[in-house]
Write an enzyme that holds these catalytic residues in place. Structure first.
Site, PDB file in Angstrom:
ATOM      1  CG  ASP A  65      -0.232  -0.271   2.446  1.00  0.00           C
ATOM      2  OD1 ASP A  65       0.704  -0.261   2.736  1.00  0.00           O
ATOM      3  OD2 ASP A  65      -0.916  -0.305   3.594  1.00  0.00           O
ATOM      4  CG  ASN A 133      -9.492   0.477  11.329  1.00  0.00           C
ATOM      5  OD1 ASN A 133      -8.298  -0.223  10.890  1.00  0.00           O
ATOM      6  ND2 ASN A 133      -9.905   1.449  10.172  1.00  0.00           N
ATOM      7  CG  HIS A 135      -6.286  -0.776   8.144  1.00  0.00           C
ATOM      8  ND1 HIS A 135      -6.165   0.414   8.215  1.00  0.00           N
ATOM      9  CD2 HIS A 135      -5.048  -1.237   8.597  1.00  0.00           C
ATOM     10  CE1 HIS A 135      -4.992   0.801   8.588  1.00  0.00           C
ATOM     11  NE2 HIS A 135      -4.200  -0.192   8.784  1.00  0.00           N
ATOM     12  CD  GLU A 140      -8.859   2.558   6.512  1.00  0.00           C
ATOM     13  OE1 GLU A 140      -8.850   1.774   7.655  1.00  0.00           O
ATOM     14  OE2 GLU A 140      -8.199   3.889   6.755  1.00  0.00           O
TER      15      GLU A 140
END
Ligand code: GLP
Length: 239
Positions: A65, A133, A135, A140
């Site tokens: 990423d 979270n 991810h 996401e």
């Protein structure tokens, strides 16, 4: 799914390095997808420590990423990170390094081209961290399990968590490019690393909660060859 619990971060990093090194020894031309973030730093240090015992010259590298809008020379870019923390210290060939360029204008083309490259060089092993979270990469919560490489809006939680790496350029922390979940799942082998108390809650939900697009990492539970390596602190809410 194989879950390996290690005493601490150092042991976790060594274990992950062992897996990567044995992969390269078994297949010197391995295609490896590298993550960024603080968790993988120990692993990369271990790989550098072992550089005289491992030949990285034939591996093909991809990255997972990147922030959208950051040039590859920007110190906050994942491009810069991977070169600085790993590639510059091992004998990987420059032409075998495939990194997402966050400054690309034609992002649609970039994503399509990256998918094409990955089709040509299927990933043998992918290294993942996990966001607080849930991810993976920058997929996401709410990311489709069939998603491909694409541009994504970063969640408030990610912006908050990752702003620790930024000083004045928070404006860049809005969008990112990430391998999609389906792209990640195509990897022949996955290793996911998590360390520390702040990952304990998400590790519990990832491993014990329902498989849901609300927690992207749960998609990995369907994969046939995944090893999760956690330290005691990250594992502290499991029992
Ligand atoms: C970051 C990156 C991921 C990374 C994860 C965990 O936001 N997008 O590639 O694996 O979140 O980061 P860290 O290891 O710093 O906790």
């Amino acid at each position: 799914m194989k879950i390996i619990e290690k005493e601490d971060y150092t042991e976790l990093s060594k274990e992950a390095a062992k897996i990567i090194i044995s992969q390269i020894k078994k297949k010197p031309t391995s295609v490896i997808c590298f993550a960024t973030g603080s968790t993988v730093l120990g692993l990369y240090k271990e790989l550098i420590n072992k550089k005289n015992k491992v030949d990285f010259s034939k591996i093909i590298a991809f990255n997972l990423d990147e922030y959208l809008g950051l040039s590859k020379n920007n110190k906050q870019s994942y491009n810069y990170f991977l070169k600085k923390k790993l590639f510059n210290h091992i004998n990987i060939k420059k032409q075998n390094i495939n990194l997402l360029d966050g400054s690309t204008k034609n992002t649609k083309k970039l994503c399509i081209d990256y998918e094409k490259k990955l089709k040509k060089h299927p990933i043998d092993i992918i290294i993942l961290g996990i966001g607080v979270n849930g991810h993976i990469g920058f997929n996401e919560p709410g990311s489709k399990f069939n998603s491909k490489t694409r541009i994504i809006n970063l969640s408030k939680e990610t912006i908050k968590s990752n702003s620790r790496f930024f000083k004045n350029i928070k404006e860049f922390l809005k969008k990112a490019i990430t391998l999609g979940i389906s792209t990640i799942l195509k990897s022949k082998k996955i290793i996911l690393l998590a360390s520390g108390k702040n990952k304990a809650e998400i590790i519990k939900n990832f491993l014990k909660g329902p498989i849901t697009e609300k927690l992207p990492a749960t998609a990995l539970r369907k994969h046939k060859n995944i090893t999760v390596i956690i330290d005691k602190k990250a594992a502290s809410l499991l029992n």
